[in-house]
Design a protein around this motif. Structure first.
Motif, PDB file in Angstrom:
ATOM      1  N   GLY A 215       0.970  -1.047  -0.118  1.00  0.00           N
ATOM      2  CA  GLY A 215       0.251  -0.155  -0.152  1.00  0.00           C
ATOM      3  C   GLY A 215       0.417   1.601  -0.538  1.00  0.00           C
ATOM      4  N   ILE A 216       1.816   0.902   0.125  1.00  0.00           N
ATOM      5  CA  ILE A 216       3.005   2.389   0.147  1.00  0.00           C
ATOM      6  C   ILE A 216       3.063   2.550  -1.373  1.00  0.00           C
ATOM      7  CG2 ILE A 216       4.135   2.504   2.630  1.00  0.00           C
ATOM      8  CD1 ILE A 216       6.723   1.635   0.954  1.00  0.00           C
ATOM      9  N   LYS A 217       3.343   1.787  -2.141  1.00  0.00           N
ATOM     10  CA  LYS A 217       3.128   2.211  -3.629  1.00  0.00           C
ATOM     11  C   LYS A 217       4.147   2.532  -4.241  1.00  0.00           C
ATOM     12  CE  LYS A 217      -1.540   2.532  -3.757  1.00  0.00           C
ATOM     13  NZ  LYS A 217      -2.852   1.699  -4.446  1.00  0.00           N
ATOM     14  N   GLY A 218       5.404   2.560  -3.725  1.00  0.00           N
ATOM     15  CA  GLY A 218       7.102   2.720  -4.271  1.00  0.00           C
ATOM     16  C   GLY A 218       8.117   2.851  -3.061  1.00  0.00           C
ATOM     17  N   GLU A 219       8.698   2.475  -3.795  1.00  0.00           N
ATOM     18  CA  GLU A 219       9.834   2.327  -2.936  1.00  0.00           C
ATOM     19  C   GLU A 219      10.681   4.372  -2.404  1.00  0.00           C
ATOM     20  OE1 GLU A 219      14.533   0.466  -2.882  1.00  0.00           O
ATOM     21  OE2 GLU A 219      13.416   0.348  -4.687  1.00  0.00           O
ATOM     22  N   GLU A 220      10.231   4.889  -3.609  1.00  0.00           N
ATOM     23  CA  GLU A 220      10.134   6.328  -2.965  1.00  0.00           C
ATOM     24  C   GLU A 220       9.738   6.467  -1.795  1.00  0.00           C
ATOM     25  OE1 GLU A 220       6.523   6.481  -5.979  1.00  0.00           O
ATOM     26  OE2 GLU A 220       8.502   5.424  -5.393  1.00  0.00           O
ATOM     27  N   HIS A 221       8.720   6.324  -1.348  1.00  0.00           N
ATOM     28  CA  HIS A 221       7.480   6.415  -0.185  1.00  0.00           C
ATOM     29  C   HIS A 221       8.435   5.906   1.241  1.00  0.00           C
ATOM     30  CE1 HIS A 221       4.254   7.351  -2.623  1.00  0.00           C
ATOM     31  NE2 HIS A 221       4.987   8.669  -2.338  1.00  0.00           N
ATOM     32  N   LEU A 222       9.613   5.530   1.000  1.00  0.00           N
ATOM     33  CA  LEU A 222      10.323   4.370   2.717  1.00  0.00           C
ATOM     34  C   LEU A 222      10.349   5.754   3.470  1.00  0.00           C
ATOM     35  CD1 LEU A 222      12.289   1.678   0.695  1.00  0.00           C
ATOM     36  CD2 LEU A 222      10.050   1.281   3.078  1.00  0.00           C
ATOM     37  N   PRO A 223      11.614   6.623   2.402  1.00  0.00           N
ATOM     38  CA  PRO A 223      12.252   7.663   3.481  1.00  0.00           C
ATOM     39  C   PRO A 223      11.018   8.196   4.960  1.00  0.00           C
ATOM     40  CG  PRO A 223      12.597   7.846   1.136  1.00  0.00           C
ATOM     41  CD  PRO A 223      12.164   6.710   1.185  1.00  0.00           C
ATOM     42  N   ILE A 224       9.786   8.551   4.364  1.00  0.00           N
ATOM     43  CA  ILE A 224       9.037   9.284   4.950  1.00  0.00           C
ATOM     44  C   ILE A 224       8.852   7.459   6.545  1.00  0.00           C
ATOM     45  CG2 ILE A 224       6.318   9.094   5.766  1.00  0.00           C
ATOM     46  CD1 ILE A 224       6.042   9.557   2.366  1.00  0.00           C
ATOM     47  N   VAL A 225       8.918   6.815   6.147  1.00  0.00           N
ATOM     48  CA  VAL A 225       9.000   5.334   6.788  1.00  0.00           C
ATOM     49  C   VAL A 225       9.862   5.320   7.542  1.00  0.00           C
ATOM     50  CG1 VAL A 225       7.957   2.989   7.185  1.00  0.00           C
ATOM     51  CG2 VAL A 225       7.607   4.100   5.576  1.00  0.00           C
ATOM     52  N   GLN A 226      11.026   5.576   7.086  1.00  0.00           N
ATOM     53  CA  GLN A 226      11.941   5.924   7.975  1.00  0.00           C
ATOM     54  C   GLN A 226      12.163   6.548   8.825  1.00  0.00           C
ATOM     55  OE1 GLN A 226      15.092   4.706   4.457  1.00  0.00           O
ATOM     56  NE2 GLN A 226      15.166   3.425   4.751  1.00  0.00           N
ATOM     57  N   GLU A 227      11.877   7.585   8.472  1.00  0.00           N
ATOM     58  CA  GLU A 227      12.086   9.072   9.906  1.00  0.00           C
ATOM     59  C   GLU A 227      10.822   8.489  10.809  1.00  0.00           C
ATOM     60  OE1 GLU A 227      12.853  12.225  10.998  1.00  0.00           O
ATOM     61  OE2 GLU A 227      13.853  11.319   9.725  1.00  0.00           O
ATOM     62  N   LEU A 228       9.697   8.123  10.977  1.00  0.00           N
ATOM     63  CA  LEU A 228       8.917   7.892  11.089  1.00  0.00           C
ATOM     64  C   LEU A 228       8.958   6.713  11.919  1.00  0.00           C
ATOM     65  CD1 LEU A 228       6.085   7.332  12.455  1.00  0.00           C
ATOM     66  CD2 LEU A 228       5.533   5.352  11.144  1.00  0.00           C
ATOM     67  N   VAL A 229      10.458   5.407  11.501  1.00  0.00           N
ATOM     68  CA  VAL A 229      11.241   4.742  12.586  1.00  0.00           C
ATOM     69  C   VAL A 229      12.141   5.083  13.294  1.00  0.00           C
ATOM     70  CG1 VAL A 229      12.554   2.780  12.186  1.00  0.00           C
ATOM     71  CG2 VAL A 229      10.669   2.806  10.330  1.00  0.00           C
ATOM     72  N   ARG A 230      13.341   6.141  13.148  1.00  0.00           N
ATOM     73  CA  ARG A 230      13.503   6.226  13.563  1.00  0.00           C
ATOM     74  C   ARG A 230      12.935   7.493  14.871  1.00  0.00           C
ATOM     75  NH1 ARG A 230      15.573  11.887  14.340  1.00  0.00           N
ATOM     76  NH2 ARG A 230      14.582  12.937  13.443  1.00  0.00           N
ATOM     77  N   LEU A 231      11.435   8.608  15.014  1.00  0.00           N
ATOM     78  CA  LEU A 231      11.581   9.631  15.607  1.00  0.00           C
ATOM     79  C   LEU A 231      11.046   8.108  17.040  1.00  0.00           C
ATOM     80  CD1 LEU A 231       9.597  12.142  13.140  1.00  0.00           C
ATOM     81  CD2 LEU A 231      11.126  11.805  14.954  1.00  0.00           C
ATOM     82  N   LEU A 232      10.497   6.978  16.290  1.00  0.00           N
ATOM     83  CA  LEU A 232       9.793   6.022  17.352  1.00  0.00           C
ATOM     84  C   LEU A 232      10.981   5.155  18.110  1.00  0.00           C
ATOM     85  CD1 LEU A 232       6.312   4.996  15.125  1.00  0.00           C
ATOM     86  CD2 LEU A 232       6.688   6.366  17.426  1.00  0.00           C
ATOM     87  N   GLU A 233      12.040   5.617  17.666  1.00  0.00           N
ATOM     88  CA  GLU A 233      13.197   4.224  17.599  1.00  0.00           C
ATOM     89  C   GLU A 233      12.639   3.050  18.165  1.00  0.00           C
ATOM     90  OE1 GLU A 233      14.124   5.200  22.034  1.00  0.00           O
ATOM     91  OE2 GLU A 233      15.091   7.034  21.285  1.00  0.00           O
ATOM     92  N   ALA A 234      12.248   2.660  17.172  1.00  0.00           N
ATOM     93  CA  ALA A 234      11.485   1.139  16.445  1.00  0.00           C
ATOM     94  C   ALA A 234      12.472   0.478  15.705  1.00  0.00           C
ATOM     95  CB  ALA A 234       9.988   1.809  15.387  1.00  0.00           C
TER      96      ALA A 234
END
Length: 310
Positions: A215-234
């Motif tokens: 559902g994220i549609k494309g690899e180019e959207h991964l940086p959005i997710v990676q930033e969330l991962v960093r903020l959540l320390e996940a």
């Protein structure tokens, strides 16, 4: 009596052992029995003290220099001698790689089989009935354990929540059980634990996981997710199609052909929730899904759903 064989490595308890304790406590309540937990190794008193926080009859320590490093021969001999000394009705393991290596031989020594990867149990007319997934989780098979004790079963990671363990008001008693291990009969030479790559991650120990699907549609959207991962320390994870497409390495996959995880928080972004994925994360304490498809199976297991664009 129900005996749980807990697992440790270098003095650190495998978190999945708590799930096996929770299963044993549940079973003991239905059978009006008692639970004992055993830890096998060398110099494992600190791990035994940790296990003693659970409400059990005893924590049994099997301590021998020959068990300092895991070997199948050493653990088979130690656990066999422990079972002969304690005479349990049921022996429970967590379904780890280590269990799969030595536990079938322990069961065979007692002329019994090991029922593996169980997710549920019940007592039916004095017989223990175990449920385990078949054909990549497409359905559950009920297996009745009959005949003489002991019976052996391993339970899938995520079958129970760690926080479902009943804790005692005071620590349970700890007792050392003497075993005799002939070091010359150990045929394996232990090496350093296997690691796939330097980037390989053990998602089973993560407290928070952010997972992505098609559902994220494309690899180019991964940086959005990676930033969330960093903020959540996940930790970052994914469903199989993401790994198959090469967007993330295979060690990030959650599901029946990947890792089984039980984090406190599982945030699923654009994951529909195919059964192969659900069997790998349904044990999460809180599941949050961001998904615009209201017919997605992930809706059935999620605690919270955000019906919005990523």
């Amino acid at each position: 009596m129900i005996l749980v064989i807990a697992e440790q490595r270098e003095g650190v308890l495998n978190n999945a052992s708590w799930e096996a304790v929770a299963v044993a406590q549940e079973l003991a309540e239905s059978k009006e029995g008692q639970v004992k937990v055993a830890i096998v190794g060398s110099k494992v008193d600190s791990v035994a003290g940790e296990l003693a926080s659970a409400k059990v009859a005893e924590v049994l320590v099997v301590d021998d220099p020959a068990l300092e490093l895991y070997t199948a021969d050493g653990f088979v001999e130690a656990v066999t001698q422990l079972i002969q000394a304690e005479s349990p009705e049921i022996v429970c393991f967590s379904h780890s790689y280590q269990t799969r290596d030595f536990a079938p031989r322990v069961a065979t020594r007692h002329h019994r089989c090991l029922v593996t990867d169980c997710v549920g149990l019940k007592v039916n007319q004095e017989n223990l009935v175990l449920s385990r997934p078949m054909f990549q989780g497409k359905f559950l098979a009920d297996i009745t354990m009959s005949g003489s004790a002991p019976h052996f079963a391993s339970f899938q990671i995520g079958a129970r929540r760690v926080d479902s363990v009943i804790r005692g008001e005071v620590n349970s008693p700890v007792r050392h059980v003497e075993v005799s291990i002939d070091a010359s009969m150990i045929r394996q030479s232990p090496e350093a634990p296997f690691k796939e790559t330097k980037q390989a991650v053990d998602l089973t120990q993560a407290e928070r996981i952010v997972a992505v699907g098609r559902g994220i549609k494309g690899e180019e959207h991964l940086p959005i997710v990676q930033e969330l991962v960093r903020l959540l320390e996940a930790e970052l994870a994914s469903s199989r199609p993401i790994c198959d497409a090469g967007w993330l390495p295979m060690d990030r996959q959650v599901g029946s052909s990947g890792q089984t995880v039980t984090p406190r928080l599982y945030l699923a972004l654009g994951i529909s929730g195919a059964i192969q994925h659900l069997v790998g994360m349904k044990g999460a304490r809180t599941i949050v899904a961001i998904n615009k498809d209201r017919e997605a199976p992930i809706y059935e297991v999620a605690d919270y759903v955000i019906d919005r664009d990523l």
